[in-house]
Each structure stands twice: as C-alpha cells, then as structure tokens.
Design an enzyme around this catalytic site. Structure first.
Site, short mmCIF file in Angstrom:
data_model
loop_
_atom_site.label_atom_id
_atom_site.label_comp_id
_atom_site.label_asym_id
_atom_site.label_seq_id
_atom_site.Cartn_x
_atom_site.Cartn_y
_atom_site.Cartn_z
N HIS A 77 -3.02 16.24 4.57
CA HIS A 77 -3.65 15.74 5.78
C HIS A 77 -4.27 16.89 6.59
CE1 HIS A 77 -0.33 12.44 5.62
NE2 HIS A 77 -1.47 11.85 5.30
N ARG A 91 -7.36 10.73 -2.71
CA ARG A 91 -6.72 11.62 -3.69
C ARG A 91 -7.07 11.22 -5.11
NH1 ARG A 91 -1.04 10.41 -1.14
NH2 ARG A 91 -2.16 8.46 -1.26
N LYS A 128 4.03 -0.95 6.20
CA LYS A 128 5.01 0.13 5.99
C LYS A 128 6.04 0.16 7.11
CE LYS A 128 1.74 3.38 3.77
NZ LYS A 128 0.94 4.61 4.03
N SER A 151 3.02 11.47 1.84
CA SER A 151 4.13 11.47 2.81
C SER A 151 5.38 10.88 2.16
CB SER A 151 3.76 10.65 4.04
OG SER A 151 2.67 11.22 4.70
O1 PNS Z 1 -1.78 6.52 6.22
P1 PNS Z 1 -2.02 5.04 5.98
O2 PNS Z 1 -0.72 4.27 6.07
O3 PNS Z 1 -2.75 4.77 4.70
O4 PNS Z 1 -2.96 4.56 7.17
C1 PNS Z 1 -3.36 3.20 7.26
C2 PNS Z 1 -3.86 2.89 8.69
C3 PNS Z 1 -2.74 3.15 9.70
C4 PNS Z 1 -5.07 3.75 9.01
C5 PNS Z 1 -4.28 1.37 8.70
O5 PNS Z 1 -3.17 0.58 8.39
C6 PNS Z 1 -4.89 0.95 10.04
O6 PNS Z 1 -6.06 1.17 10.27
N1 PNS Z 1 -4.03 0.38 10.92
C7 PNS Z 1 -4.43 -0.05 12.24
C8 PNS Z 1 -4.58 -1.59 12.30
C9 PNS Z 1 -5.89 -2.00 11.69
O7 PNS Z 1 -6.96 -1.73 12.22
N2 PNS Z 1 -5.82 -2.63 10.51
C10 PNS Z 1 -6.99 -2.98 9.76
C11 PNS Z 1 -7.37 -4.41 9.93
S1 PNS Z 1 -6.17 -5.52 9.26
#
Ligand code: PNS
Length: 160
Positions: free
Chosen positions: A17, A90, A41, A128
């Site tokens: 990151h 990745r 998660k 992570s």
């Molecule tokens: O590191 P991650 O877990 O892959 O990140 C995912 C994240 C947190 C960026 C994604 O889940 C997100 O954008 N969450 C905020 C809520 C949202 O906008 N969801 C998308 C529409 S359902």
C-alpha cells in the site's frame, strides 16, 4: 488542484500500500488515503487503529492526508472534491472485483475515474490478510509492513 483518493480497508497497511501511496503522490497534488468500511470483511483493527497505523507509517508525508469514512466511496469523493480513485492491482485475481467496483462507481457518477496502478513486483504476493495470518502465528513480518508499526501489529494480533 489534482486530488486523488486511495481507498481501502488497510487492515493493516502494508509496504505494498505504501508503495502505491508514494508513487501516486508523485502524480497528484494531494493523495487522500481513505480508510473505508468493506462490508464483506470483519476487520481486526478498528477504524481508529487503522488510521493511526497509516499516520505512523507515513510519518508526516507532505501531500498525503489520511481520513476515515463509513459511507459510500462516491460520497467521500464528493466531500473531498476529488475525481480520481486510485486502486492497486497485484494479479489478475484482483481485477474482477476492482472492475466491478470501478464500473459501479462510474455508474453512480460518470465524472469520477478509477486509475489502476500495478503493484511493485516485490510486493505482488503481499496482502493485509497474509500479514495478519503470519503475525497471529508468530512468524516474522519484517519487510512486509513498515518497521515503525510492526510491533503494534504483532502485539495486537498475538493477544488473540
Ligand atoms: O482494501 P479493500 O477491502 O479491497 O477496499 C475495499 C473498499 C473499502 C475500497 C470498498 O469496499 C469501498 O469502496 N467501500 C466503501 C463503500 C462503497 O462505496 N461500496 C461500493 C458500492 S457497494
């Protein structure tokens, strides 16, 4: 001013990151690292802990801001007046989910673009989840997360 948002769970932040943040910060006036809720998660670290770990890891980098938000990424983008989302890729396995997210967000607001950055090859295996798994089981996480936060991560996970 060119502002990008780098969203993620960061549970916890890894060197992979950090590499994306450092590289993105060379192309934008400001990078906002957004610690968001991923509803699929269950995090090991609280939102506050994750923000603190990122702050320590970044050690006051000039054009990087760290925030947390519990709503939709698109709403956060509007709040920050940013129109670029940065995502790291990745492997091909990341692509399907990220494509869906990018298209979903574009469907909500067509002015917001998602830029994908390829991971540094040295971190292509890193996640992570693997950091947590290693730390929980007493394996070394040297070189996977910044030295400054290694102790905090191990202390938190070893307790469980
Ligand atoms: O590191 P991650 O877990 O892959 O990140 C995912 C994240 C947190 C960026 C994604 O889940 C997100 O954008 N969450 C905020 C809520 C949202 O906008 N969801 C998308 C529409 S359902």
């Amino acid at each position: 001013m060119k502002i990008c948002v780098y969203p993620g769970s960061f549970d916890p932040i890894t060197n992979g990151h950090l590499d994306i943040i450092n590289r993105a910060s060379q192309h934008f006036d400001k990078v906002v690292v957004a610690v968001l809720v991923n509803s699929s998660k269950t995090p090991a670290f609280s939102l506050e802990e994750r923000v603190d770990l990122i702050k320590t890891a970044l050690n006051g980098k000039d054009n990087v801001e760290i925030e947390s938000f519990s709503g939709l990424l698109i709403d956060f983008m509007h709040e920050k007046e940013a129109n670029t989302i940065i995502k790291g890729l990745r492997a091909v396995s990341d692509f399907e989910y990220e494509l869906q997210m990018a298209l979903l967000n574009k469907n909500i607001d067509n002015d917001i673009e998602t830029f994908f950055m390829m991971t540094n090859i040295n971190y292509s295996f890193l996640s992570s989840s693997s950091v947590k798994e290693l730390a929980k089981n007493g394996a070394k996480i040297d070189g996977l997360v910044p030295d400054e936060i290694k102790g905090t991560i191990v202390a938190k996970l070893m307790k469980k």
